[in-house]
Structure formats: C-alpha cells, structure tokens
Design an enzyme around this catalytic site. Sequence first.
Site, PDB file in Angstrom:
ATOM      1  N   ASN A 149      16.212   0.297  -8.709  1.00 13.00           N
ATOM      2  CA  ASN A 149      16.843  -0.840  -8.213  1.00 13.00           C
ATOM      3  C   ASN A 149      18.331  -0.966  -8.778  1.00 13.00           C
ATOM      4  O   ASN A 149      18.901  -2.121  -8.835  1.00 13.00           O
ATOM      5  CB  ASN A 149      16.003  -2.199  -8.488  1.00 13.00           C
ATOM      6  CG  ASN A 149      15.441  -2.424  -9.803  1.00 13.00           C
ATOM      7  OD1 ASN A 149      15.991  -1.835 -10.807  1.00 13.00           O
ATOM      8  ND2 ASN A 149      14.416  -3.091 -10.006  1.00 13.00           N
ATOM      9  N   ARG A 287      19.068  -9.383 -19.282  1.00 15.95           N
ATOM     10  CA  ARG A 287      17.825 -10.166 -19.824  1.00 15.95           C
ATOM     11  C   ARG A 287      18.513 -11.392 -20.558  1.00 15.95           C
ATOM     12  O   ARG A 287      19.542 -11.445 -20.977  1.00 15.95           O
ATOM     13  CB  ARG A 287      17.202  -9.379 -20.929  1.00 15.95           C
ATOM     14  CG  ARG A 287      16.458  -8.385 -20.429  1.00 15.95           C
ATOM     15  CD  ARG A 287      15.401  -8.788 -19.408  1.00 15.95           C
ATOM     16  NE  ARG A 287      14.443  -7.590 -19.197  1.00 15.95           N
ATOM     17  CZ  ARG A 287      14.569  -7.057 -17.560  1.00 15.95           C
ATOM     18  NH1 ARG A 287      15.720  -7.425 -16.929  1.00 15.95           N
ATOM     19  NH2 ARG A 287      13.744  -6.144 -17.325  1.00 15.95           N
ATOM     20  N   GLN A 316      10.738 -16.735 -18.834  1.00 15.92           N
ATOM     21  CA  GLN A 316      10.765 -16.481 -17.612  1.00 15.92           C
ATOM     22  C   GLN A 316       9.132 -16.540 -16.895  1.00 15.92           C
ATOM     23  O   GLN A 316       8.123 -16.028 -17.805  1.00 15.92           O
ATOM     24  CB  GLN A 316      11.056 -15.088 -17.004  1.00 15.92           C
ATOM     25  CG  GLN A 316      12.528 -15.007 -16.878  1.00 15.92           C
ATOM     26  CD  GLN A 316      13.235 -13.907 -16.306  1.00 15.92           C
ATOM     27  OE1 GLN A 316      14.170 -13.552 -16.048  1.00 15.92           O
ATOM     28  NE2 GLN A 316      12.148 -12.895 -15.512  1.00 15.92           N
ATOM     29  N   HIS A 335      14.800 -14.730 -10.856  1.00 12.56           N
ATOM     30  CA  HIS A 335      15.116 -13.347 -11.184  1.00 12.56           C
ATOM     31  C   HIS A 335      14.775 -12.588  -9.813  1.00 12.56           C
ATOM     32  O   HIS A 335      13.610 -12.281  -9.489  1.00 12.56           O
ATOM     33  CB  HIS A 335      13.936 -12.659 -12.276  1.00 12.56           C
ATOM     34  CG  HIS A 335      14.476 -11.519 -12.844  1.00 12.56           C
ATOM     35  ND1 HIS A 335      13.966 -10.859 -14.140  1.00 12.56           N
ATOM     36  CD2 HIS A 335      15.319 -10.570 -12.408  1.00 12.56           C
ATOM     37  CE1 HIS A 335      14.227  -9.879 -14.135  1.00 12.56           C
ATOM     38  NE2 HIS A 335      15.360  -9.557 -13.366  1.00 12.56           N
TER      39      HIS A 335
END
Length: 381
Positions: A149, A287, A316, A335
């Site tokens: 990705n 992050r 998260q 996210h």
Amino acid sequence: MAMKRAATSAIRAFASPSPSVLSRHLHASPGSKKIVGVFYKGNEYAAKNPNFLGTAERALGIREWLESKGHQYIVTDDKEGPNCELEKHIPDLHVLISTPFHPAYVTAERIKKAKNLELLLTAGIGSDHIDLKAAAEAGLTVAEVTGSNVVSVAEDELMRVLILVRNFVPGYLQVINGEWNVAAIAYRAYDLEGKTVGTVGAGRIGKLLLQRLKPFNCHLLYYDRLKMDPKLENEIGAKFEEDLDVMLPKCDIVVINTPLTEKTRGLFDKDRISKLKKGVLIVNNARGAIMDTQAVADACASGQIGGYSGDVWNPQPAPKDHPWRYMPNHAMTPHISGTTIDGQIRYAAGTKDMLDRYFKGEDFPPQNYIVKEGVIASQYR
C-alpha cells in the site's frame, strides 16, 4: 534491478540467529492449522463493494481457499481485553493475521500464552503492534506485505500536504455550515510551489512522495539512514540531509515517513517541535507514537505548528477525548491511507501468497520478513 537490490538488502538485514534462541517452525508444521484473522467490521458497507477485502466480513477473500485445504479460519474484530474473542483463541492458534488499521496488539504476554503460534502476518505494512523482541525471543516469524500500500499512502500524503497548504478544511466547513467568509480562509492559504518540503524517512513511501512532489517545483529534502541511489536522487531533485535537526528548521512542510521503533518513538517531542520553523505544516501517516501527543496539540494551539494532518493516532482507535480531535488547524482522519480498495486487493493477495508459501515450506520474499528465525530486521532494532 531495483527488486534485486531490495531483496539483497533484505537478506543482509538479518544476521545469524543466536544459538540460544529456541526457534519455532519457520515453515508450517504438519497438519491442519488454526488461523485467526483480526479485521475491522465493514457492517453495511461490506456489501457495497465485492473488493472490500480488508473487513471481517470479507476476511481477505481467503476463507474458501483455506477451508478447502483443511484449515480452520476464525475471523473477528473483537481484540481487546481479557474476555475478547481473540483472547479465547490465543492458546491454540498457529497463525495470526492482523492489519495496521485495526491492529491486534501482540504483547509478550500473549506470545507466552500462544504455545502453538508459528507465524504472525500483517496484512499491510507496519508491524509495530507486535512486540518484536518477544516474538524474536520465541523464535516466531513476523512478516508483512511489503510494498502493498505504498502508493496508497504516498498519494494520501500528497493530498494532505495540499489540504494544509491551501487551508482547505475551513473552506469546506463553511460550505456545509451555510457560511461564506473568504477572508477567514485566504489569510493562511498558500501555493505549494517554492515551498521546502522535507521527508523524515525516504523508504518506499518517502521516495514515491518525493517523486509526486517534483512537478510542484518544491525544494525537496530528505533525511534517512540510507542515501538513495544517486541517479534516482538526481531524477527527483531531492537533497540528502545527514542531520535531522539541521534539516527540520529549513522546512515549510515536514512529512513523517519513518517506521515506529524505539529510536523513533517520541521523536517529535516538545523540544524538537520548538526548533521547527514557526507555522510549519506537518503530515504524519507513519505512526502516531512518533509524535508527543500533547506537544503536538499545544504547538497547534500556539501556532508553532500551522497545521497538522495524518491518519495515525496513539492509541488506535483514538478515544473520544484524544486532544488531536480538538486542536486547531488539523485535518485528521481515522487510519485509512493504506486501506484503499486497491491497497486491500494487493495486501490480500500478498497475505495469501505468504500463507501458501508457509504451507509448502517455502521462504517468503526476503523484504517481507520483519522477524526471521529469531532475528529482527535491522531497521526495526
């Protein structure tokens, strides 16, 4: 040639394992396997797109294939707390698949309980939800779908740079709120051309971002532990900076593209943020824990940071009282950058490929290993 260099580099990243490490099977032990996948729920959206593979409902599209081979495939989104669904399967699972978008935190305690565990797979990029040291000590294999990705994230970063530079969010909010006040937007809207953009980390995503920024006629800087190939550096027109703290004050825009390690955790604390150019724009899709949460919120409030955008948080999912939800001049999202439908197709295929290799006793692509035979890849140490 580039792939060959990447593979060679990945091989060199692993040293010989310590003889004291009791390695579990690098490849599948005989018999049927219990495989657990942890993914976010698609709910009503799961039925809207057959390629929405990264959901609990679609389960990477590998259920039929796994079950046809005699394996058990358990899928859940319930991953937190002592009574969660994941916890019930920890003692006897062989493979755990998770994503950075809905991470199943694999702690040392969970690894100790998982007596049959052989393989930890990240469907996507970023395995910092796993205690890599504990995984290495247990002789586990940790791998991810490297490269799956990177395009998705790099495109998203470019979008966020433009959103911040043009002060887009206040204009959008005016429209949906029935307002019209050009001055309230224009007083802090700029062109990207001529601005200095620096990326902290120039791996696969960082390089793609720099390539996409070139047509905007920016001044491009990068800081990384490795200098990129001179030919590529010249093509992009990016300048290597050996010292992070020398590069950062030069930047109008800073993009974070470094993995989360013990060296980068809290890298942008109050002191470092204070040394940035006043009004700097920051994009972070790497992050959340690379940033000091409260220091970022305070700097946005004071104007030291002119705008902050990203899709990664610490922790998260972000709690409702997370300070980044309420700080001024932000363009935060959940996210999402690496979980586009195209990205999901790639990381689902990559996960299936690695499982197939695991069952056959074959090695993964070298660059996919994060921990191999008790040794952590050098960039994560």
